[in-house]
Every structure is written in structure tokens, then in C-alpha cells.
Design an enzyme around this catalytic site. Structure first.
Site, PDB file in Angstrom:
ATOM      1  N   ALA A  78      -5.969  -2.443  -4.407  1.00 37.98           N
ATOM      2  CA  ALA A  78      -5.378  -1.111  -4.620  1.00 37.98           C
ATOM      3  C   ALA A  78      -5.955  -0.496  -5.883  1.00 37.98           C
ATOM      4  O   ALA A  78      -6.032  -1.148  -6.924  1.00 37.98           O
ATOM      5  CB  ALA A  78      -3.855  -1.225  -4.746  1.00 37.98           C
ATOM      6  N   ASP A  83       4.102   1.703  -4.118  1.00 35.49           N
ATOM      7  CA  ASP A  83       3.062   1.970  -5.109  1.00 35.49           C
ATOM      8  C   ASP A  83       2.993   0.778  -6.067  1.00 35.49           C
ATOM      9  O   ASP A  83       4.045   0.239  -6.453  1.00 35.49           O
ATOM     10  CB  ASP A  83       3.469   3.239  -5.867  1.00 35.49           C
ATOM     11  CG  ASP A  83       2.339   3.811  -6.674  1.00 35.49           C
ATOM     12  OD1 ASP A  83       1.933   4.947  -6.376  1.00 35.49           O
ATOM     13  OD2 ASP A  83       1.864   3.131  -7.610  1.00 35.49           O
ATOM     14  N   GLY A 112      -4.870   4.940   2.316  1.00 32.47           N
ATOM     15  CA  GLY A 112      -4.864   3.911   3.363  1.00 32.47           C
ATOM     16  C   GLY A 112      -4.236   4.426   4.645  1.00 32.47           C
ATOM     17  O   GLY A 112      -3.642   5.507   4.682  1.00 32.47           O
ATOM     18  N   SER A 159     -15.958  -3.504 -10.451  1.00 31.91           N
ATOM     19  CA  SER A 159     -16.933  -2.542  -9.922  1.00 31.91           C
ATOM     20  C   SER A 159     -18.214  -2.524 -10.740  1.00 31.91           C
ATOM     21  O   SER A 159     -18.187  -2.735 -11.958  1.00 31.91           O
ATOM     22  CB  SER A 159     -16.313  -1.143  -9.956  1.00 31.91           C
ATOM     23  OG  SER A 159     -17.296  -0.161  -9.717  1.00 31.91           O
ATOM     24  N   TYR A 196     -12.770   5.768 -14.524  1.00 32.70           N
ATOM     25  CA  TYR A 196     -12.717   4.744 -13.473  1.00 32.70           C
ATOM     26  C   TYR A 196     -13.447   3.472 -13.926  1.00 32.70           C
ATOM     27  O   TYR A 196     -12.906   2.371 -13.855  1.00 32.70           O
ATOM     28  CB  TYR A 196     -13.354   5.285 -12.182  1.00 32.70           C
ATOM     29  CG  TYR A 196     -13.512   4.252 -11.105  1.00 32.70           C
ATOM     30  CD1 TYR A 196     -12.451   3.923 -10.272  1.00 32.70           C
ATOM     31  CD2 TYR A 196     -14.725   3.577 -10.926  1.00 32.70           C
ATOM     32  CE1 TYR A 196     -12.589   2.954  -9.289  1.00 32.70           C
ATOM     33  CE2 TYR A 196     -14.869   2.611  -9.948  1.00 32.70           C
ATOM     34  CZ  TYR A 196     -13.804   2.298  -9.133  1.00 32.70           C
ATOM     35  OH  TYR A 196     -13.939   1.334  -8.170  1.00 32.70           O
ATOM     36  N   VAL A 212     -21.192   7.680  -0.134  1.00 34.20           N
ATOM     37  CA  VAL A 212     -22.223   8.571   0.418  1.00 34.20           C
ATOM     38  C   VAL A 212     -22.526   8.270   1.889  1.00 34.20           C
ATOM     39  O   VAL A 212     -22.808   9.188   2.660  1.00 34.20           O
ATOM     40  CB  VAL A 212     -23.499   8.518  -0.455  1.00 34.20           C
ATOM     41  CG1 VAL A 212     -24.128   7.128  -0.450  1.00 34.20           C
ATOM     42  CG2 VAL A 212     -24.512   9.557  -0.009  1.00 34.20           C
ATOM     43  N   ASP A 269       0.860  -1.193   0.000  1.00 34.20           N
ATOM     44  CA  ASP A 269       0.000   0.000   0.000  1.00 34.20           C
ATOM     45  C   ASP A 269       0.891   1.236   0.000  1.00 34.20           C
ATOM     46  O   ASP A 269       1.908   1.262   0.692  1.00 34.20           O
ATOM     47  CB  ASP A 269      -0.894  -0.013   1.255  1.00 34.20           C
ATOM     48  CG  ASP A 269      -2.127   0.866   1.116  1.00 34.20           C
ATOM     49  OD1 ASP A 269      -3.251   0.336   1.221  1.00 34.20           O
ATOM     50  OD2 ASP A 269      -1.961   2.090   0.907  1.00 34.20           O
TER      51      ASP A 269
HETATM   52  C1  UD2 Z   1     -19.912   4.054  -6.150  1.00 32.40           C
HETATM   53  C2  UD2 Z   1     -18.432   4.050  -5.949  1.00 32.40           C
HETATM   54  C3  UD2 Z   1     -17.712   3.851  -7.237  1.00 32.40           C
HETATM   55  C4  UD2 Z   1     -18.223   2.655  -7.987  1.00 32.40           C
HETATM   56  C5  UD2 Z   1     -19.748   2.639  -8.010  1.00 32.40           C
HETATM   57  C6  UD2 Z   1     -20.260   1.287  -8.462  1.00 32.40           C
HETATM   58  C7  UD2 Z   1     -17.752   5.430  -4.061  1.00 32.40           C
HETATM   59  C8  UD2 Z   1     -17.287   6.772  -3.642  1.00 32.40           C
HETATM   60  N1  UD2 Z   1     -18.012   5.306  -5.365  1.00 32.40           N
HETATM   61  O1  UD2 Z   1     -20.305   5.178  -6.956  1.00 32.40           O
HETATM   62  O2  UD2 Z   1     -16.333   3.716  -6.993  1.00 32.40           O
HETATM   63  O3  UD2 Z   1     -17.703   1.475  -7.435  1.00 32.40           O
HETATM   64  O4  UD2 Z   1     -20.318   2.850  -6.749  1.00 32.40           O
HETATM   65  O5  UD2 Z   1     -21.620   1.337  -8.625  1.00 32.40           O
HETATM   66  O6  UD2 Z   1     -17.871   4.500  -3.307  1.00 32.40           O
HETATM   67  N2  UD2 Z   1     -24.722  11.431  -2.933  1.00 32.40           N
HETATM   68  C9  UD2 Z   1     -25.436  12.423  -2.291  1.00 32.40           C
HETATM   69  N3  UD2 Z   1     -24.765  13.280  -1.468  1.00 32.40           N
HETATM   70  C10 UD2 Z   1     -23.413  13.208  -1.263  1.00 32.40           C
HETATM   71  C11 UD2 Z   1     -22.683  12.182  -1.915  1.00 32.40           C
HETATM   72  C12 UD2 Z   1     -23.371  11.304  -2.755  1.00 32.40           C
HETATM   73  O7  UD2 Z   1     -26.656  12.540  -2.454  1.00 32.40           O
HETATM   74  O8  UD2 Z   1     -22.879  14.015  -0.485  1.00 32.40           O
HETATM   75  C13 UD2 Z   1     -25.443  10.504  -3.822  1.00 32.40           C
HETATM   76  C14 UD2 Z   1     -24.868  10.459  -5.219  1.00 32.40           C
HETATM   77  O9  UD2 Z   1     -25.400  11.489  -6.018  1.00 32.40           O
HETATM   78  C15 UD2 Z   1     -25.294   9.076  -5.671  1.00 32.40           C
HETATM   79  C16 UD2 Z   1     -25.315   8.247  -4.368  1.00 32.40           C
HETATM   80  O10 UD2 Z   1     -25.337   9.196  -3.305  1.00 32.40           O
HETATM   81  O11 UD2 Z   1     -26.582   9.103  -6.219  1.00 32.40           O
HETATM   82  C17 UD2 Z   1     -24.137   7.344  -4.211  1.00 32.40           C
HETATM   83  O12 UD2 Z   1     -22.967   8.109  -4.440  1.00 32.40           O
HETATM   84  P1  UD2 Z   1     -21.505   7.539  -4.147  1.00 32.40           P
HETATM   85  O13 UD2 Z   1     -20.540   8.588  -4.567  1.00 32.40           O
HETATM   86  O14 UD2 Z   1     -21.409   7.022  -2.770  1.00 32.40           O
HETATM   87  O15 UD2 Z   1     -21.404   6.240  -5.055  1.00 32.40           O
HETATM   88  P2  UD2 Z   1     -21.653   5.936  -6.609  1.00 32.40           P
HETATM   89  O16 UD2 Z   1     -22.816   5.021  -6.666  1.00 32.40           O
HETATM   90  O17 UD2 Z   1     -21.706   7.159  -7.419  1.00 32.40           O
END
Ligand code: UD2
Length: 310
Positions: A79, A58, A43, A121, A145, A188, A38
Site C-alpha cells: 500500500a 486505510d 485498488g 523503489s 515519493y 508509461v 486496502d
Molecule cells: C517509475 C514509477 C515510480 C518509481 C520509479 C522508480 C510509475 C508511474 N512510476 O517512475 O513510482 O517507482 O519508477 O524508478 O510507475 N513517459 C512518456 N510518456 C508518458 C508517460 C511517461 O514518455 O505518457 C516517460 C517518462 O517521461 C519517463 C518514462 O516514460 O521517462 C517512464 O515514466 P513512468 O512515469 O512510467 O515511470 P518513472 O520511471 O518516472
């Protein structure tokens, strides 16, 4: 390799100081010789179990990768540059880490004949035509991504077909749990808990009608451990729960579990946000015997508890 569980193996967890990787390393360390590679960008060294061998480096660094993979039986590759938004801002770095370095890792695994369980993902699917999403549904990622994860998800399958390498790709849906540190681009749930416990408003993007399949980290670990011992290789699996909640409901649950007065505020929708996401997990259930064990509510309570303790 067909055993019920991993024992007496030499195991590398890349990203083992991070959120999912550190939970995995902790689950493996009692019965195996565990190494963690890592670079500590996101992390935390304190999350690596004491009895694991820690290599600070890395995955793009050939020398560090060679040291970490020397003599390994199994590699869990966690990672990554995990920020979707970050990948939009800097696609080249996203590609270097999530695609090129992962390909290098597959090459190293080929040299060692090591099994690779790779973190893919749900982002590879992009905007789904319908939910729940099955593994054969169209893949149309909307971010560098997602595209990077799609490339290595396919490389994993190809390495099995071309070189007989034992590979399994796990397509994580929305992982959450203790150890997911809140930041601008973190999940989120970590953001909402941080806001609520800090007495700040909970910021829902748009109307909060979008849905997500939140999967607790213990169940992500369970899927990884099963993938490490299955005799069905060269496959990819959705790892979620099959259930989903709206972001508005999530905000209300967070209010309840944190017992907070924080109000819920509705901000601009996030550009490109996926509207609905939920996993069809029947393939993982059939092949890996994977079953989610932690309900959304129980997982949220445990995660809130961890945040309070921080
Ligand atoms: C997540 C993963 C991404 C990928 C994907 C797979 C994270 C950060 N991202 O993306 O890597 O694996 O899943 O499906 O884990 N939201 C709010 N308010 C906030 C932040 C987010 O309303 O302050 C909403 C956002 O608009 C979305 C939902 O919450 O509709 C989930 O957002 P996210 O960033 O946790 O995850 P996602 O699904 O975009």
C-alpha cells in the site's frame, strides 16, 4: 524462517487490491491464510482473490491496521501513494501514507514479531551517476515519493538492527503487467497501451532517449516470495531485470504488439525526468536466487492481451 516457499502462514498484503498487491495475494492464497487491507482508492475489490479476507480500510487508520495485523506471520507492504507527480503536488499526504503509516506498520509488525517485506523503489536513487545501479550507490531522491520510500527502506534495516525484526526492502524498478490501470500518473506502459488501443497518439516525453528497466509483475512477485523465506534479513535489494529499453523503442514495441496506426508524438520533456535507469540485480540473484523469468517482449504481449480483454 527458512523454507522454500510460504505455506500455512497468516499473511497480510497491504494494498492487496492494487496492481502488485493483488498479484501477490493471488500467488499466496492457495497455501496460506491471506488478508488484504486496502482502501480501494486505486485498488479494485474484484482483483482480490475470493478466499482472501478483505478488510476495507486505510493504513493510516489505527483500528484497521490493528485488525489487519493481529496474529500475522508475514506482511507484504504494497500500500502506498504511488504517484511521483502526486507526491510533488501533495507532499504531506505522501509522507503520511508512505512514511508515517509505514512506520506504524513496522511497529505493529514488531508487536506481532512478523516478517515484513516492504515495497521500496528505484526512486530512492534519484538521478544515478551511472547505470546499472547497485544497492550501495548514492541515494538522492528527487521527489517526496522517493524520499518517503528511502526513509522506510532505512527504517526496515533499522528495525532489523535495533529490534531483530525480520525485514527485507525490495527496490522495484519500473513494474508493469496486467492489472496496472492506465491513468494520468500510472506507468508509461499502461499509458501507451491505452493510447494505442484507443486509437490515440502515443505521447513520448522529450526525445524518448531516456531508458528504463521494465520488470514484469510475475518477477516482482517472485522476488517477494523469495524475500519472505530467505534467511538473509535486514537487507535491501534491487528488483529489475538488468536490461533497459529507451522510451522511443517502447513506443515502437507498443505500436507493433497492438498492431495500431497510432502515431508516435514527441511532447515536452517531463521536468525532473530521470535519464537512465537500470538495475544491477546481482545481490538479489546471489542472496534470494532471484532471476527474471519473463522477457520484456513476452511481458508486453501479455499486458497488451489483458488490455484488449478489458
Ligand atoms: C517509475 C514509477 C515510480 C518509481 C520509479 C522508480 C510509475 C508511474 N512510476 O517512475 O513510482 O517507482 O519508477 O524508478 O510507475 N513517459 C512518456 N510518456 C508518458 C508517460 C511517461 O514518455 O505518457 C516517460 C517518462 O517521461 C519517463 C518514462 O516514460 O521517462 C517512464 O515514466 P513512468 O512515469 O512510467 O515511470 P518513472 O520511471 O518516472
Amino acid at each position: 524462517m527458512t523454507a522454500d516457499r510460504l505455506t500455512d502462514q497468516t499473511i497480510l498484503v497491504t494494498g492487496g487490491a492494487g496492481f502488485i498487491g493483488s498479484h501477490l495475494a493471488n500467488a499466496l492464497v492457495a497455501e496460506n491464510d491471506v488478508r488484504v487491507l486496502d482502501n480501494l482508492t486505486t485498488g479494485d475489490r474484484a482483483h482480490v482473490p475470493d478466499s482472501a479476507t478483505f478488510i476495507e480500510g486505510d493504513i493510516r487508520d489505527d483500528e484497521a491496521l490493528a485488525r489487519a495485523t493481529d496474529g500475522v506471520d508475514v506482511i507484504f507492504h504494497e500500500a502506498a501513494l504511488v504517484s511521483v507527480q502526486g507526491s510533488v503536488e501533495d507532499p504531506l499526504t505522501s509522507h503520511e501514507i508512505n512514511s508515517t503509516a509505514t512506520l506504524e506498520l513496522l511497529e505493529a509488525a514488531r508487536a506481532e514479531d512478523a516478517r515484513v517485506v516492504l515495497a521500496s523503489s528505484a526512486a530512492i536513487y534519484g538521478h544515478p551517476d551511472s547505470v546499472p545501479i547497485t544497492e550501495t550507490d548514492p541515494k538522492d531522491p528527487t521527489s517526496p515519493y522517493g524520499l518517503g520510500k528511502l526513509s522506510v527502506d532505512h527504517y526496515a534495516r533499522l528495525y532489523n538492527e535495533l529490534y531483530d525484526l525480520e525485514t527485507i526492502a525490495l527496490r522495484y524498478f519500473n513494474a508493469f503487467g496486467p492489472g496496472q490501470v492506465a491513468g494520468d500518473y500510472s506507468g508509461v506502459i499502461s499509458i501507451f497501451l491505452d493510447q494505442a488501443l484507443g486509437g490515440d497518439p502515443i505521447t513520448v516525453n522529450g526525445e524518448g532517449t531516456q531508458t528504463r528497466d521494465f520488470v514484469y509483475v510475475d518477477d516482482i512477485v517472485q522476488a517477494n516470495l523469495r524475500a519472505a523465506t530467505t534467511d538473509v534479513v535486514g537487507e535491501a535489494y534491487n528488483v529489475g531485470t538488468g536490461d533497459s529499453v529507451t522510451i522511443r523503442e517502447l513506443a515502437e514495441h507498443v505500436q507493433a504488439v497492438t498492431d495500431t496506426d497510432s502515431e508516435i508524438v514527441y511532447t515536452d520533456p517531463r521536468p525532473g525526468d530521470i535519464q537512465h535507469s537500470s538495475a544491477d540485480i546481482s545481490k538479489a540473484t546471489a542472496d534470494l536466487d532471484y532471476e527474471p523469468t519473463v522477457s520484456f517482449q513476452a511481458g508486453l504481449e501479455r499486458t497488451a492481451e489483458w488490455y484488449r480483454s478489458q
